[in-house]
Design a protein around this motif. Structure first.
Motif, PDB file in Angstrom:
ATOM      1  N   GLU A  89      -6.330  14.253  -6.787  1.00 45.59           N
ATOM      2  CA  GLU A  89      -5.055  14.055  -6.089  1.00 45.59           C
ATOM      3  C   GLU A  89      -5.103  12.816  -5.197  1.00 45.59           C
ATOM      4  OE1 GLU A  89      -4.356  17.667  -4.022  1.00 45.59           O
ATOM      5  OE2 GLU A  89      -4.003  18.852  -5.861  1.00 45.59           O
ATOM      6  N   GLU A  90      -6.242  12.581  -4.563  1.00 48.55           N
ATOM      7  CA  GLU A  90      -6.394  11.404  -3.703  1.00 48.55           C
ATOM      8  C   GLU A  90      -6.335  10.118  -4.524  1.00 48.55           C
ATOM      9  OE1 GLU A  90      -9.816   9.468  -0.808  1.00 48.55           O
ATOM     10  OE2 GLU A  90      -9.735  11.640  -1.045  1.00 48.55           O
TER      11      GLU A  90
ATOM     12  N   GLU B 112      -2.756   9.532  -5.431  1.00 50.55           N
ATOM     13  CA  GLU B 112      -1.987   9.147  -4.249  1.00 50.55           C
ATOM     14  C   GLU B 112      -2.244   7.691  -3.867  1.00 50.55           C
ATOM     15  OE1 GLU B 112       0.785   9.532  -1.378  1.00 50.55           O
ATOM     16  OE2 GLU B 112       0.270  11.029  -2.904  1.00 50.55           O
ATOM     17  N   ASN B 113      -3.452   7.200  -4.106  1.00 43.41           N
ATOM     18  CA  ASN B 113      -3.816   5.834  -3.717  1.00 43.41           C
ATOM     19  C   ASN B 113      -3.394   4.792  -4.745  1.00 43.41           C
ATOM     20  OD1 ASN B 113      -4.975   6.728  -1.349  1.00 43.41           O
ATOM     21  ND2 ASN B 113      -7.028   6.898  -2.216  1.00 43.41           N
TER      22      ASN B 113
ATOM     23  N   ARG C  46       0.925   7.309  -9.408  1.00 44.16           N
ATOM     24  CA  ARG C  46       1.935   8.158  -8.780  1.00 44.16           C
ATOM     25  C   ARG C  46       3.212   8.153  -9.618  1.00 44.16           C
ATOM     26  NH1 ARG C  46       0.718   5.743  -3.793  1.00 44.16           N
ATOM     27  NH2 ARG C  46       2.755   4.716  -3.775  1.00 44.16           N
TER      28      ARG C  46
ATOM     29  N   GLU D  10       2.577  10.139 -12.917  1.00 42.97           N
ATOM     30  CA  GLU D  10       2.569  11.575 -12.654  1.00 42.97           C
ATOM     31  C   GLU D  10       3.985  12.095 -12.435  1.00 42.97           C
ATOM     32  OE1 GLU D  10      -0.216  14.123  -9.788  1.00 42.97           O
ATOM     33  OE2 GLU D  10       1.521  13.286  -8.747  1.00 42.97           O
ATOM     34  N   GLU D  11       4.777  11.340 -11.681  1.00 40.32           N
ATOM     35  CA  GLU D  11       6.155  11.747 -11.399  1.00 40.32           C
ATOM     36  C   GLU D  11       6.986  11.811 -12.674  1.00 40.32           C
ATOM     37  OE1 GLU D  11      10.036  10.157  -8.863  1.00 40.32           O
ATOM     38  OE2 GLU D  11       8.058   9.285  -8.497  1.00 40.32           O
TER      39      GLU D  11
ATOM     40  N   GLU E  36       0.989  19.241 -13.183  1.00 35.17           N
ATOM     41  CA  GLU E  36       0.157  18.121 -12.753  1.00 35.17           C
ATOM     42  C   GLU E  36      -1.154  18.061 -13.522  1.00 35.17           C
ATOM     43  OE1 GLU E  36      -0.416  18.357  -8.579  1.00 35.17           O
ATOM     44  OE2 GLU E  36       1.634  17.738  -8.083  1.00 35.17           O
TER      45      GLU E  36
END
Length: 317
Positions: A177-178, A181-182, A187, A190-191, A201
Protein backbone atom coordinates in the motif's frame (compact mmCIF):
# COMPACT_ATOMS: atom_id res chain seq x y z
CA UNK A 1 22.98 -11.19 -37.87
CA UNK A 2 24.57 -11.90 -34.50
CA UNK A 3 22.47 -13.66 -31.85
CA UNK A 4 23.39 -14.51 -28.29
CA UNK A 5 22.28 -17.13 -25.81
CA UNK A 6 23.12 -17.03 -22.11
CA UNK A 7 22.58 -20.07 -19.89
CA UNK A 8 22.13 -18.80 -16.33
CA UNK A 9 23.13 -20.82 -13.28
CA UNK A 10 23.51 -19.81 -9.66
CA UNK A 11 27.31 -19.49 -9.87
CA UNK A 12 28.09 -18.87 -13.54
CA UNK A 13 26.86 -17.57 -16.89
CA UNK A 14 27.57 -19.49 -20.08
CA UNK A 15 27.68 -17.28 -23.17
CA UNK A 16 27.22 -18.46 -26.77
CA UNK A 17 27.43 -16.07 -29.75
CA UNK A 18 26.27 -17.04 -33.25
CA UNK A 19 27.59 -15.00 -36.15
CA UNK A 20 26.35 -14.66 -39.75
CA UNK A 21 28.94 -17.15 -40.90
CA UNK A 22 27.41 -19.75 -38.52
CA UNK A 23 30.54 -19.55 -36.40
CA UNK A 24 30.10 -19.84 -32.65
CA UNK A 25 31.99 -18.41 -29.73
CA UNK A 26 31.46 -19.60 -26.17
CA UNK A 27 32.76 -18.36 -22.84
CA UNK A 28 31.92 -18.68 -19.14
CA UNK A 29 31.58 -15.79 -16.66
CA UNK A 30 30.99 -15.75 -12.91
CA UNK A 31 27.42 -14.89 -11.97
CA UNK A 32 28.34 -11.89 -9.83
CA UNK A 33 28.72 -8.17 -10.37
CA UNK A 34 32.24 -8.46 -11.84
CA UNK A 35 31.25 -11.28 -14.18
CA UNK A 36 28.13 -9.43 -15.34
CA UNK A 37 30.25 -6.30 -16.03
CA UNK A 38 32.67 -8.37 -18.14
CA UNK A 39 29.75 -9.99 -20.01
CA UNK A 40 28.15 -6.61 -20.67
CA UNK A 41 31.45 -5.21 -21.98
CA UNK A 42 31.90 -8.08 -24.43
CA UNK A 43 28.31 -7.96 -25.70
CA UNK A 44 28.45 -4.18 -26.15
CA UNK A 45 31.38 -4.73 -28.53
CA UNK A 46 29.54 -7.48 -30.43
CA UNK A 47 26.30 -5.45 -30.84
CA UNK A 48 23.96 -8.47 -31.09
CA UNK A 49 20.52 -8.31 -32.68
CA UNK A 50 18.95 -10.32 -29.87
CA UNK A 51 20.04 -11.86 -26.53
CA UNK A 52 17.99 -14.73 -25.11
CA UNK A 53 17.93 -15.99 -21.51
CA UNK A 54 15.61 -18.43 -19.81
CA UNK A 55 13.53 -17.51 -16.78
CA UNK A 56 15.34 -19.40 -14.01
CA UNK A 57 13.45 -18.50 -10.87
CA UNK A 58 15.18 -15.14 -10.36
CA UNK A 59 18.83 -15.90 -11.10
CA UNK A 60 18.40 -14.28 -14.53
CA UNK A 61 17.16 -10.94 -13.19
CA UNK A 62 20.48 -9.20 -12.33
CA UNK A 63 22.10 -10.04 -15.67
CA UNK A 64 19.01 -9.29 -17.77
CA UNK A 65 18.49 -5.97 -15.97
CA UNK A 66 22.15 -4.98 -16.42
CA UNK A 67 22.16 -5.83 -20.14
CA UNK A 68 18.86 -4.05 -20.74
CA UNK A 69 20.13 -0.97 -18.86
CA UNK A 70 23.12 -0.97 -21.23
CA UNK A 71 20.70 -0.72 -24.16
CA UNK A 72 21.12 -4.32 -25.32
CA UNK A 73 18.11 -6.22 -26.77
CA UNK A 74 17.23 -8.84 -24.14
CA UNK A 75 14.41 -11.39 -24.31
CA UNK A 76 13.64 -13.61 -21.28
CA UNK A 77 11.76 -16.71 -22.45
CA UNK A 78 9.90 -19.65 -20.93
CA UNK A 79 12.26 -22.64 -20.46
CA UNK A 80 9.57 -24.97 -21.84
CA UNK A 81 9.78 -23.20 -25.20
CA UNK A 82 13.52 -23.67 -25.47
CA UNK A 83 13.38 -27.32 -24.35
CA UNK A 84 10.78 -28.08 -27.03
CA UNK A 85 12.90 -26.19 -29.57
CA UNK A 86 16.01 -28.20 -28.62
CA UNK A 87 14.18 -31.52 -29.05
CA UNK A 88 12.70 -30.36 -32.37
CA UNK A 89 16.19 -29.57 -33.70
CA UNK A 90 17.61 -32.89 -32.50
CA UNK A 91 19.75 -31.46 -29.71
CA UNK A 92 19.16 -34.03 -27.00
CA UNK A 93 22.46 -33.75 -25.11
CA UNK A 94 22.47 -31.22 -22.29
CA UNK A 95 25.35 -29.24 -20.81
CA UNK A 96 25.52 -25.58 -19.84
CA UNK A 97 27.49 -24.77 -22.99
CA UNK A 98 25.08 -26.71 -25.21
CA UNK A 99 22.13 -24.96 -23.56
CA UNK A 100 23.70 -21.57 -24.28
CA UNK A 101 24.20 -22.56 -27.95
CA UNK A 102 20.57 -23.70 -28.17
CA UNK A 103 19.43 -20.34 -26.77
CA UNK A 104 21.54 -18.50 -29.37
CA UNK A 105 19.99 -20.62 -32.14
CA UNK A 106 16.54 -20.00 -30.65
CA UNK A 107 17.23 -16.26 -30.80
CA UNK A 108 18.22 -16.54 -34.46
CA UNK A 109 15.39 -18.77 -35.69
CA UNK A 110 12.42 -17.87 -33.45
CA UNK A 111 13.23 -14.20 -32.81
CA UNK A 112 11.36 -13.83 -29.49
CA UNK A 113 10.01 -10.39 -28.72
CA UNK A 114 12.32 -8.01 -26.88
CA UNK A 115 10.48 -6.24 -24.07
CA UNK A 116 11.69 -3.30 -21.95
CA UNK A 117 13.22 -4.32 -18.63
CA UNK A 118 11.12 -3.49 -15.57
CA UNK A 119 12.29 -0.55 -13.49
CA UNK A 120 13.85 -1.05 -10.06
CA UNK A 121 10.59 0.11 -8.44
CA UNK A 122 8.60 -2.37 -10.54
CA UNK A 123 10.94 -5.19 -9.49
CA UNK A 124 10.48 -4.32 -5.81
CA UNK A 125 6.70 -4.06 -6.17
CA UNK A 126 6.51 -7.41 -8.00
CA UNK A 127 8.63 -9.02 -5.26
CA UNK A 128 6.28 -7.69 -2.57
CA UNK A 129 3.19 -9.02 -4.35
CA UNK A 130 4.88 -12.41 -4.83
CA UNK A 131 5.89 -12.45 -1.15
CA UNK A 132 2.30 -11.77 -0.08
CA UNK A 133 1.20 -14.79 -2.14
CA UNK A 134 3.89 -16.97 -0.50
CA UNK A 135 2.84 -15.90 2.99
CA UNK A 136 -0.81 -16.59 2.21
CA UNK A 137 0.07 -20.11 1.03
CA UNK A 138 2.09 -20.80 4.18
CA UNK A 139 -0.72 -19.48 6.35
CA UNK A 140 -3.30 -21.70 4.61
CA UNK A 141 -1.03 -24.74 5.00
CA UNK A 142 -0.58 -24.11 8.73
CA UNK A 143 -4.32 -23.56 9.23
CA UNK A 144 -4.95 -26.94 7.61
CA UNK A 145 -2.39 -28.59 9.89
CA UNK A 146 -3.95 -26.99 12.95
CA UNK A 147 -7.14 -28.97 12.48
CA UNK A 148 -5.26 -32.29 12.67
CA UNK A 149 -2.63 -31.40 15.25
CA UNK A 150 -1.92 -34.61 17.21
CA UNK A 151 -0.91 -32.93 20.47
CA UNK A 152 -1.21 -29.71 22.41
CA UNK A 153 2.51 -29.00 21.93
CA UNK A 154 2.18 -29.20 18.15
CA UNK A 155 -1.01 -27.13 18.21
CA UNK A 156 0.71 -24.45 20.27
CA UNK A 157 3.66 -24.34 17.88
CA UNK A 158 1.37 -24.01 14.85
CA UNK A 159 -0.64 -21.23 16.50
CA UNK A 160 2.58 -19.37 17.31
CA UNK A 161 3.72 -19.72 13.70
CA UNK A 162 0.32 -18.56 12.44
CA UNK A 163 0.58 -15.42 14.59
CA UNK A 164 4.01 -14.73 13.11
CA UNK A 165 2.74 -15.27 9.53
CA UNK A 166 -0.23 -12.97 10.16
CA UNK A 167 2.15 -10.29 11.40
CA UNK A 168 4.41 -10.64 8.34
CA UNK A 169 1.38 -10.64 6.03
CA UNK A 170 0.10 -7.40 7.54
CA UNK A 171 3.54 -5.83 7.17
CA UNK A 172 3.80 -6.91 3.53
CA UNK A 173 0.33 -5.51 2.83
CA UNK A 174 1.43 -2.23 4.42
CA UNK A 175 4.54 -2.09 2.21
CA UNK A 176 2.46 -2.74 -0.92
CA UNK A 177 0.00 0.00 0.00
CA UNK A 178 2.88 2.37 0.77
CA UNK A 179 4.52 1.65 -2.61
CA UNK A 180 1.25 2.42 -4.42
CA UNK A 181 0.67 5.56 -2.36
CA UNK A 182 4.15 6.87 -3.21
CA UNK A 183 3.67 6.41 -6.97
CA UNK A 184 1.19 8.69 -8.81
CA UNK A 185 1.14 6.25 -11.74
CA UNK A 186 0.33 3.22 -9.57
CA UNK A 187 -2.30 5.20 -7.65
CA UNK A 188 -4.01 6.01 -10.93
CA UNK A 189 -3.79 2.39 -12.17
CA UNK A 190 -5.22 1.08 -8.89
CA UNK A 191 -8.05 3.61 -9.01
CA UNK A 192 -8.94 2.68 -12.61
CA UNK A 193 -8.91 -1.07 -11.99
CA UNK A 194 -10.82 -0.87 -8.71
CA UNK A 195 -13.55 1.21 -10.37
CA UNK A 196 -14.71 -2.07 -11.98
CA UNK A 197 -17.34 -3.77 -9.78
CA UNK A 198 -15.86 -7.08 -8.65
CA UNK A 199 -12.19 -6.01 -8.81
CA UNK A 200 -10.57 -5.50 -5.41
CA UNK A 201 -7.22 -3.97 -4.50
CA UNK A 202 -5.51 -7.37 -4.18
CA UNK A 203 -6.44 -8.24 -7.78
CA UNK A 204 -5.37 -4.81 -9.00
CA UNK A 205 -1.98 -5.18 -7.31
CA UNK A 206 -1.34 -8.58 -8.95
CA UNK A 207 -2.18 -7.17 -12.39
CA UNK A 208 -0.06 -4.06 -11.84
CA UNK A 209 2.90 -6.11 -10.64
CA UNK A 210 2.79 -9.15 -12.91
CA UNK A 211 1.08 -7.92 -16.08
CA UNK A 212 2.90 -4.65 -16.89
CA UNK A 213 1.83 -5.04 -20.54
CA UNK A 214 -1.74 -4.14 -19.48
CA UNK A 215 -2.76 -1.09 -21.50
CA UNK A 216 0.16 -1.53 -23.94
CA UNK A 217 -0.70 -4.78 -25.75
CA UNK A 218 -3.74 -5.37 -27.97
CA UNK A 219 -6.68 -7.51 -26.83
CA UNK A 220 -5.38 -10.73 -28.44
CA UNK A 221 -1.86 -10.33 -27.03
CA UNK A 222 -3.02 -9.50 -23.50
CA UNK A 223 -5.36 -12.53 -23.46
CA UNK A 224 -2.50 -14.84 -24.48
CA UNK A 225 -0.17 -13.39 -21.86
CA UNK A 226 -2.75 -14.11 -19.16
CA UNK A 227 -3.61 -17.56 -20.54
CA UNK A 228 -7.30 -16.84 -21.23
CA UNK A 229 -7.21 -16.84 -25.03
CA UNK A 230 -9.12 -19.78 -26.61
CA UNK A 231 -6.70 -21.87 -28.68
CA UNK A 232 -7.66 -24.04 -31.65
CA UNK A 233 -7.31 -27.83 -31.61
CA UNK A 234 -8.09 -28.72 -35.24
CA UNK A 235 -6.52 -31.37 -37.46
CA UNK A 236 -7.85 -32.41 -40.88
CA UNK A 237 -11.60 -32.83 -40.60
CA UNK A 238 -11.44 -32.95 -36.82
CA UNK A 239 -12.58 -29.81 -35.02
CA UNK A 240 -11.60 -29.97 -31.39
CA UNK A 241 -12.90 -27.88 -28.55
CA UNK A 242 -11.15 -24.55 -27.98
CA UNK A 243 -9.35 -24.40 -24.68
CA UNK A 244 -7.21 -21.98 -22.69
CA UNK A 245 -3.84 -22.82 -21.20
CA UNK A 246 -0.41 -21.36 -20.54
CA UNK A 247 0.09 -17.73 -19.64
CA UNK A 248 0.96 -16.33 -16.23
CA UNK A 249 -0.59 -18.50 -13.55
CA UNK A 250 -0.72 -15.83 -10.84
CA UNK A 251 -2.50 -13.40 -13.18
CA UNK A 252 -4.96 -16.09 -14.27
CA UNK A 253 -5.82 -16.91 -10.64
CA UNK A 254 -6.38 -13.24 -9.84
CA UNK A 255 -8.66 -12.89 -12.88
CA UNK A 256 -10.58 -16.01 -11.85
CA UNK A 257 -11.39 -14.54 -8.42
CA UNK A 258 -12.32 -11.20 -9.98
CA UNK A 259 -14.62 -12.87 -12.53
CA UNK A 260 -16.23 -14.97 -9.80
CA UNK A 261 -16.98 -11.81 -7.84
CA UNK A 262 -18.07 -9.88 -10.95
CA UNK A 263 -20.69 -12.50 -11.83
CA UNK A 264 -22.32 -11.62 -8.51
CA UNK A 265 -21.80 -7.87 -8.22
CA UNK A 266 -21.16 -6.54 -11.74
CA UNK A 267 -24.41 -6.28 -13.70
CA UNK A 268 -22.81 -6.30 -17.15
CA UNK A 269 -20.58 -9.28 -16.44
CA UNK A 270 -23.44 -11.15 -14.74
CA UNK A 271 -25.68 -10.60 -17.79
CA UNK A 272 -22.88 -11.79 -20.08
CA UNK A 273 -22.36 -14.90 -17.93
CA UNK A 274 -26.09 -15.68 -17.83
CA UNK A 275 -26.39 -15.36 -21.63
CA UNK A 276 -23.59 -17.87 -22.15
CA UNK A 277 -25.08 -20.36 -19.68
CA UNK A 278 -28.53 -19.98 -21.26
CA UNK A 279 -26.97 -20.81 -24.64
CA UNK A 280 -25.76 -24.11 -23.23
CA UNK A 281 -22.19 -23.20 -22.32
CA UNK A 282 -20.70 -24.99 -19.34
CA UNK A 283 -20.44 -22.77 -16.27
CA UNK A 284 -16.66 -23.10 -16.20
CA UNK A 285 -16.44 -22.12 -19.88
CA UNK A 286 -18.72 -19.13 -19.25
CA UNK A 287 -16.56 -18.07 -16.31
CA UNK A 288 -13.38 -18.21 -18.41
CA UNK A 289 -15.13 -16.07 -21.03
CA UNK A 290 -15.93 -13.58 -18.27
CA UNK A 291 -12.26 -13.58 -17.26
CA UNK A 292 -11.26 -12.70 -20.81
CA UNK A 293 -13.97 -10.02 -21.09
CA UNK A 294 -12.85 -8.44 -17.82
CA UNK A 295 -9.22 -8.47 -18.96
CA UNK A 296 -10.04 -6.83 -22.30
CA UNK A 297 -12.09 -4.18 -20.47
CA UNK A 298 -9.17 -3.53 -18.11
CA UNK A 299 -6.78 -3.29 -21.06
CA UNK A 300 -9.00 -0.72 -22.78
CA UNK A 301 -9.43 1.31 -19.60
CA UNK A 302 -5.68 1.37 -18.91
CA UNK A 303 -4.92 2.29 -22.52
CA UNK A 304 -7.40 5.18 -22.54
CA UNK A 305 -7.05 6.19 -18.89
CA UNK A 306 -10.81 5.93 -18.34
CA UNK A 307 -12.86 4.68 -15.39
CA UNK A 308 -15.44 1.91 -15.56
CA UNK A 309 -18.38 2.83 -17.76
CA UNK A 310 -20.69 -0.19 -18.27
CA UNK A 311 -22.33 1.14 -21.42
CA UNK A 312 -19.07 2.07 -23.16
CA UNK A 313 -17.03 -0.90 -21.96
CA UNK A 314 -19.68 -3.43 -22.93
CA UNK A 315 -19.31 -2.50 -26.61
CA UNK A 316 -15.53 -2.09 -26.61
CA UNK A 317 -14.89 -5.53 -25.08
Amino acid sequence: MTCVGIDVAKDHLDLAIRFDSDKKRTRRFDNNSDGIDQLEEQLTQVEPERIVLEATGGYERPVSAALAAAGLPVAVVNPRQTRDFARATGRLAKTDEIDACVLALFAERIKPEVRPAPSADQEVFSALVARRRQLQKMKTAEENRLGTAPSEAVRSDIEEHLAFLEERLEETERQIEEAVENSPLWRQEEELLCSIPGVAEATAHVLMAELPELGEANRQEIAKLAGVAPLNRDSGKHRGERSTWGGRASVRKALYMAALSATQYNRKIREFYDRLVDRGKAKKTALVACMRKLLVIMNTMMKNGTHWNPEYQASSA
